[in-house]
Enzyme design. Structure first.
Site, mmCIF file in Angstrom:
data_model
loop_
_atom_site.group_PDB
_atom_site.id
_atom_site.type_symbol
_atom_site.label_atom_id
_atom_site.label_comp_id
_atom_site.label_asym_id
_atom_site.label_seq_id
_atom_site.Cartn_x
_atom_site.Cartn_y
_atom_site.Cartn_z
ATOM 1 N N GLY A 20 2.797 -8.443 1.844
ATOM 2 C CA GLY A 20 1.807 -8.558 2.909
ATOM 3 C C GLY A 20 0.946 -7.319 2.928
ATOM 4 N N GLN A 36 -4.809 -1.016 6.162
ATOM 5 C CA GLN A 36 -4.133 -0.343 5.048
ATOM 6 C C GLN A 36 -5.075 -0.080 3.871
ATOM 7 O OE1 GLN A 36 -0.589 -3.236 5.020
ATOM 8 N NE2 GLN A 36 0.324 -1.278 4.452
ATOM 9 N N CYS A 93 7.117 -0.122 3.843
ATOM 10 C CA CYS A 93 5.686 -0.355 4.033
ATOM 11 C C CYS A 93 4.908 0.405 2.965
ATOM 12 C CB CYS A 93 5.293 0.137 5.431
ATOM 13 S SG CYS A 93 3.535 0.004 5.778
ATOM 14 N N LEU A 94 3.909 -0.247 2.390
ATOM 15 C CA LEU A 94 3.123 0.411 1.337
ATOM 16 C C LEU A 94 2.416 1.658 1.863
ATOM 17 C CD1 LEU A 94 1.495 -2.703 -0.401
ATOM 18 C CD2 LEU A 94 3.424 -1.359 -1.211
ATOM 19 N N HIS A 107 5.312 -7.674 10.948
ATOM 20 C CA HIS A 107 5.014 -6.371 10.346
ATOM 21 C C HIS A 107 3.493 -6.183 10.188
ATOM 22 C CE1 HIS A 107 6.004 -3.042 7.347
ATOM 23 N NE2 HIS A 107 4.712 -3.239 7.156
ATOM 24 N N GLU A 108 2.830 -7.217 9.651
ATOM 25 C CA GLU A 108 1.389 -7.089 9.384
ATOM 26 C C GLU A 108 0.571 -7.099 10.684
ATOM 27 O OE1 GLU A 108 0.737 -6.028 6.565
ATOM 28 O OE2 GLU A 108 2.634 -6.611 5.650
ATOM 29 N N HIS A 163 0.400 -3.778 12.264
ATOM 30 C CA HIS A 163 -0.621 -2.891 11.686
ATOM 31 C C HIS A 163 -1.949 -3.031 12.438
ATOM 32 C CE1 HIS A 163 1.045 -0.939 8.155
ATOM 33 N NE2 HIS A 163 1.576 -2.071 7.719
HETATM 34 ZN ZN ZN Z 1 3.105 -2.146 6.367
#
Ligand code: ZN
Length: 168
Positions: free
Chosen positions: A45, A50, A92-93, A134-135, A138
């Site tokens: 995701g 991000q 998380c990236l 999670h997304e 953000h």
């Molecule tokens: Zn993330």
């Protein structure tokens, strides 16, 4: 085109994102680039902030970069129902080398819009429910580091400071 992932503690990650008013060619291009970036970085995701865009847009694919079978683009996603609670192990990236276990809802219902401008409604459980939460976090400026205890957060902050210092 692959985009650079914005990393904690950059300010754009902590901001509440604004609503997308309409689907434009620029938005479609951003989506293409986000999907490419997500797969390339082995993500399941990715949220627009991000990649530095403070707008309410996410791309997800719980089947992962290997299968690429469940890709969805959701514009202005919103959680309208929650049920149950689970422990979820996440990374998380945007938060390199950080893993944690946090509480998530077991099931969520999410509404939003797709790239065709149509309303979507997703009733999700298991991994899909986690990725969505999670997304969408953000888009409200919330990272997994915001969802752990102060001790763990402080340790990560120290680690990041050290990295940033060594880079300069
Ligand atoms: Zn993330």
């Amino acid at each position: 085109m692959k985009l650079d992932i914005v990393k904690y503690p950059e300010a754009v990650l902590a901001k509440e994102c604004s609503k997308v008013e309409k689907v434009t060619p620029e938005l479609r291009e951003l989506v293409d680039n986000m999907v490419e970036t997500m797969y390339d970085d082995d993500g399941i995701g990715l949220a627009a902030p991000q990649v530095g865009e403070s707008i309410r847009l996410i791309v997800i694919d719980p089947s992962g970069p290997k299968n690429r079978e469940e890709m969805q683009v959701i514009i202005n996603p919103e959680i309208i129902e929650r049920e149950g609670e689970v422990d979820s192990e996440e990374s998380c990236l945007s938060c390199p080398s950080f893993r944690c276990v946090i509480k998530r809802s077991e099931k969520v219902t999410v509404t939003g819009m797709n790239l065709e401008g149509e309303d979507v409604r997703i009733e999700a459980d298991e991994l899909l429910a986690i990725v969505l939460q999670h997304e969408i976090d953000h888009l409200d400026g919330t990272l997994i580091v915001d969802r752990v205890g102060r001790l763990k957060r402080n340790m990560y902050d120290k680690k990041i400071k050290k990295w940033l210092k060594n880079q300069n």
